[in-house]
Design a protein around this motif. Structure first.
Motif, PDB file in Angstrom:
ATOM      1  N   GLY A 208       0.754  -1.447   0.153  1.00  0.00           N
ATOM      2  CA  GLY A 208       0.210   0.061  -0.085  1.00  0.00           C
ATOM      3  C   GLY A 208       0.741   1.394   0.136  1.00  0.00           C
ATOM      4  N   ILE A 209       0.281   2.501  -0.597  1.00  0.00           N
ATOM      5  CA  ILE A 209       1.049   3.730  -0.530  1.00  0.00           C
ATOM      6  C   ILE A 209      -0.024   4.685  -0.331  1.00  0.00           C
ATOM      7  N   GLU A 210       0.412   5.661   0.905  1.00  0.00           N
ATOM      8  CA  GLU A 210      -0.361   6.752   1.083  1.00  0.00           C
ATOM      9  C   GLU A 210       0.592   7.777   1.430  1.00  0.00           C
ATOM     10  N   PRO A 211       0.342   9.196   0.868  1.00  0.00           N
ATOM     11  CA  PRO A 211       1.078  10.348   1.141  1.00  0.00           C
ATOM     12  C   PRO A 211       0.875  10.913   2.284  1.00  0.00           C
ATOM     13  N   LEU A 212       2.175  11.474   3.060  1.00  0.00           N
ATOM     14  CA  LEU A 212       2.116  12.084   4.205  1.00  0.00           C
ATOM     15  C   LEU A 212       2.109  13.533   3.966  1.00  0.00           C
ATOM     16  N   GLY A 213       2.613  14.065   2.857  1.00  0.00           N
ATOM     17  CA  GLY A 213       2.867  15.321   2.700  1.00  0.00           C
ATOM     18  C   GLY A 213       4.589  15.665   2.681  1.00  0.00           C
ATOM     19  N   ASN A 214       4.788  16.766   2.331  1.00  0.00           N
ATOM     20  CA  ASN A 214       6.199  17.335   2.452  1.00  0.00           C
ATOM     21  C   ASN A 214       7.315  16.148   1.841  1.00  0.00           C
ATOM     22  N   GLU A 215       6.899  15.650   0.675  1.00  0.00           N
ATOM     23  CA  GLU A 215       7.700  14.482   0.186  1.00  0.00           C
ATOM     24  C   GLU A 215       7.761  13.537   0.729  1.00  0.00           C
ATOM     25  N   SER A 216       6.891  13.035   1.687  1.00  0.00           N
ATOM     26  CA  SER A 216       7.019  11.885   2.486  1.00  0.00           C
ATOM     27  C   SER A 216       5.898  10.914   2.016  1.00  0.00           C
ATOM     28  N   TRP A 217       6.036   9.553   2.171  1.00  0.00           N
ATOM     29  CA  TRP A 217       5.169   8.634   1.841  1.00  0.00           C
ATOM     30  C   TRP A 217       5.227   7.466   2.912  1.00  0.00           C
ATOM     31  N   LEU A 218       4.022   6.992   3.136  1.00  0.00           N
ATOM     32  CA  LEU A 218       3.906   5.723   3.887  1.00  0.00           C
ATOM     33  C   LEU A 218       3.641   4.487   2.933  1.00  0.00           C
ATOM     34  N   ILE A 219       4.561   3.556   3.134  1.00  0.00           N
ATOM     35  CA  ILE A 219       4.670   2.516   2.097  1.00  0.00           C
ATOM     36  C   ILE A 219       4.657   0.934   3.057  1.00  0.00           C
ATOM     37  N   SER A 220       3.564   0.352   2.920  1.00  0.00           N
ATOM     38  CA  SER A 220       3.442  -0.990   3.412  1.00  0.00           C
ATOM     39  C   SER A 220       4.174  -2.213   2.668  1.00  0.00           C
ATOM     40  N   SER A 221       4.588  -3.361   3.308  1.00  0.00           N
ATOM     41  CA  SER A 221       5.005  -4.413   2.590  1.00  0.00           C
ATOM     42  C   SER A 221       4.266  -5.572   3.212  1.00  0.00           C
ATOM     43  N   TRP A 222       3.866  -6.438   2.636  1.00  0.00           N
ATOM     44  CA  TRP A 222       2.669  -7.311   2.951  1.00  0.00           C
ATOM     45  C   TRP A 222       3.280  -8.266   4.303  1.00  0.00           C
ATOM     46  N   PRO A 223       4.339  -8.901   4.135  1.00  0.00           N
ATOM     47  CA  PRO A 223       4.774  -9.551   5.221  1.00  0.00           C
ATOM     48  C   PRO A 223       4.557  -9.253   6.734  1.00  0.00           C
ATOM     49  N   GLY A 224       4.467  -7.718   6.798  1.00  0.00           N
ATOM     50  CA  GLY A 224       4.341  -7.168   8.077  1.00  0.00           C
ATOM     51  C   GLY A 224       5.121  -5.920   8.484  1.00  0.00           C
ATOM     52  N   GLU A 225       5.445  -5.095   7.477  1.00  0.00           N
ATOM     53  CA  GLU A 225       6.122  -3.665   7.579  1.00  0.00           C
ATOM     54  C   GLU A 225       5.766  -2.767   7.275  1.00  0.00           C
ATOM     55  N   LEU A 226       5.681  -1.491   7.912  1.00  0.00           N
ATOM     56  CA  LEU A 226       5.452  -0.252   7.332  1.00  0.00           C
ATOM     57  C   LEU A 226       6.440   0.859   7.495  1.00  0.00           C
ATOM     58  N   ARG A 227       6.779   1.522   6.403  1.00  0.00           N
ATOM     59  CA  ARG A 227       8.053   2.439   6.596  1.00  0.00           C
ATOM     60  C   ARG A 227       7.306   3.752   6.069  1.00  0.00           C
ATOM     61  N   LEU A 228       8.375   4.823   6.639  1.00  0.00           N
ATOM     62  CA  LEU A 228       7.935   6.016   6.034  1.00  0.00           C
ATOM     63  C   LEU A 228       9.128   6.581   5.230  1.00  0.00           C
ATOM     64  N   LEU A 229       8.699   6.812   3.917  1.00  0.00           N
ATOM     65  CA  LEU A 229       9.821   7.312   3.069  1.00  0.00           C
ATOM     66  C   LEU A 229       9.847   8.827   3.044  1.00  0.00           C
ATOM     67  N   HIS A 230      11.170   9.431   3.538  1.00  0.00           N
ATOM     68  CA  HIS A 230      11.125  11.038   3.377  1.00  0.00           C
ATOM     69  C   HIS A 230      12.106  11.422   2.259  1.00  0.00           C
ATOM     70  N   LYS A 231      11.642  12.405   1.744  1.00  0.00           N
ATOM     71  CA  LYS A 231      12.613  13.102   0.882  1.00  0.00           C
ATOM     72  C   LYS A 231      13.142  12.210  -0.468  1.00  0.00           C
ATOM     73  N   ASN A 232      12.554  11.244  -0.637  1.00  0.00           N
ATOM     74  CA  ASN A 232      13.061  10.042  -1.448  1.00  0.00           C
ATOM     75  C   ASN A 232      14.136   9.366  -1.229  1.00  0.00           C
ATOM     76  N   LYS A 233      14.781   9.529   0.011  1.00  0.00           N
ATOM     77  CA  LYS A 233      16.070   8.800   0.255  1.00  0.00           C
ATOM     78  C   LYS A 233      16.114   8.124   1.652  1.00  0.00           C
TER      79      LYS A 233
END
Length: 276
Positions: A208-233
């Protein structure tokens, strides 16, 4: 001037580093293989797709539930007649649901099916997102294709060798964001040129993908992880439930209250987390 910008950058980085999750609630186990959660602001409710079986089985077991924002079940089987529903998107009073090889449309007020679009050459339709002018974009995770529904017509938007198993999608400002389940790459797709731009990687089994704003994204991984991507790096791990064998499928998000809704698939629950 440069000093002020530097301070602001440090503040933003510190805020990102301190981001945490607090669990608010978890439903009981009456849901059946919940795959996707969609937050609907106008009704203040959550729509949940339930596979209730195998993700590729045309068994007629699938259904859509409605949850209240406190985790209580409003209607367990609000929309029936599905096989293995996954991605959800809303335009007006219509809910669009991917269902293996078709896109099914329901009235969100009555729960009645309005129409269904068979998708030729599809095999495993997955996520869906609403775009400009009511268009719907949806992925096929088995044949590396992204489709587009315009009015009453379904077309192939993109089929690229870089896309192995496209899953999560999100439309934003003329671009389509996509995460590949197999490669773990997060892409931005220019809808005019169809060019894929590699944003980041490391999201294996991305869902799954959801925007957090300020060039940040919430991205889930099916096995059981959720990450916050900030400024594409920078990608911070916010949630890891792999050890408990609790999945993290296609997440929903309330951008105003900063609440993340996680469908746990085989765990048969939806869990809510406050982003702090």
């Amino acid at each position: 001037m440069y000093k002020i910008l530097f301070v602001l950058m440090l503040t933003a980085s510190a805020s990102f580093a301190q981001t945490t999750l607090k669990k608010l609630w978890e439903t009981d186990s009456t849901l059946r293989t919940p795959e996707s959660v969609l937050f609907h602001k106008p009704s203040k409710r959550l729509f949940v797709s339930n596979i209730d079986g195998k993700g590729s089985a045309k068994d007629g077991n699938g259904f859509i539930s409605i949850l209240n924002l406190d985790g209580s079940v409003h209607t367990l089987r609000f929309m029936d007649g599905l096989d293995a529903p996954k991605g959800l998107a809303i335009v007006g009073n219509k809910l669009f649901v991917t269902d293996i090889t078709r896109l099914v449309v329901f009235d969100i007020n009555s729960g009645q099916q309005l129409e269904a679009f068979d998708v030729p050459s599809s095999d495993f339709l997955n996520d869906a997102t609403a775009g400009e002018n009511g268009n719907i974009y949806f992925s096929d995770s088995k044949n590396g294709t992204i489709f587009k529904l315009t009015g009453q017509k379904v077309d192939v938007l993109l089929k690229d060798t870089l896309l192995k198993n496209p899953n999560g999608l999100y439309f934003q400002k003329g671009k389509l964001m996509a995460v590949d389940f197999k490669t773990g790459v997060f892409y931005s797709i220019n809808l005019k040129t169809k060019k894929l731009i590699r944003i980041a990687d490391g999201f294996l089994s991305g869902d799954g993908i959801e925007p957090l704003g300020n060039e940040s994204w919430l991205i889930s991984s099916w096995p059981g992880e959720l990450r916050l991507l900030h400024k594409n790096k920078d990608a911070k791990l916010l949630l890891d439930t792999k050890a408990e064998k609790v999945n993290c499928a296609d997440i929903g998000f309330d951008p105003d209250k900063k609440v993340i809704y996680v469908p746990t698939f085989y765990h048969n629950r939806v869990a809510a987390y406050q982003l702090k």
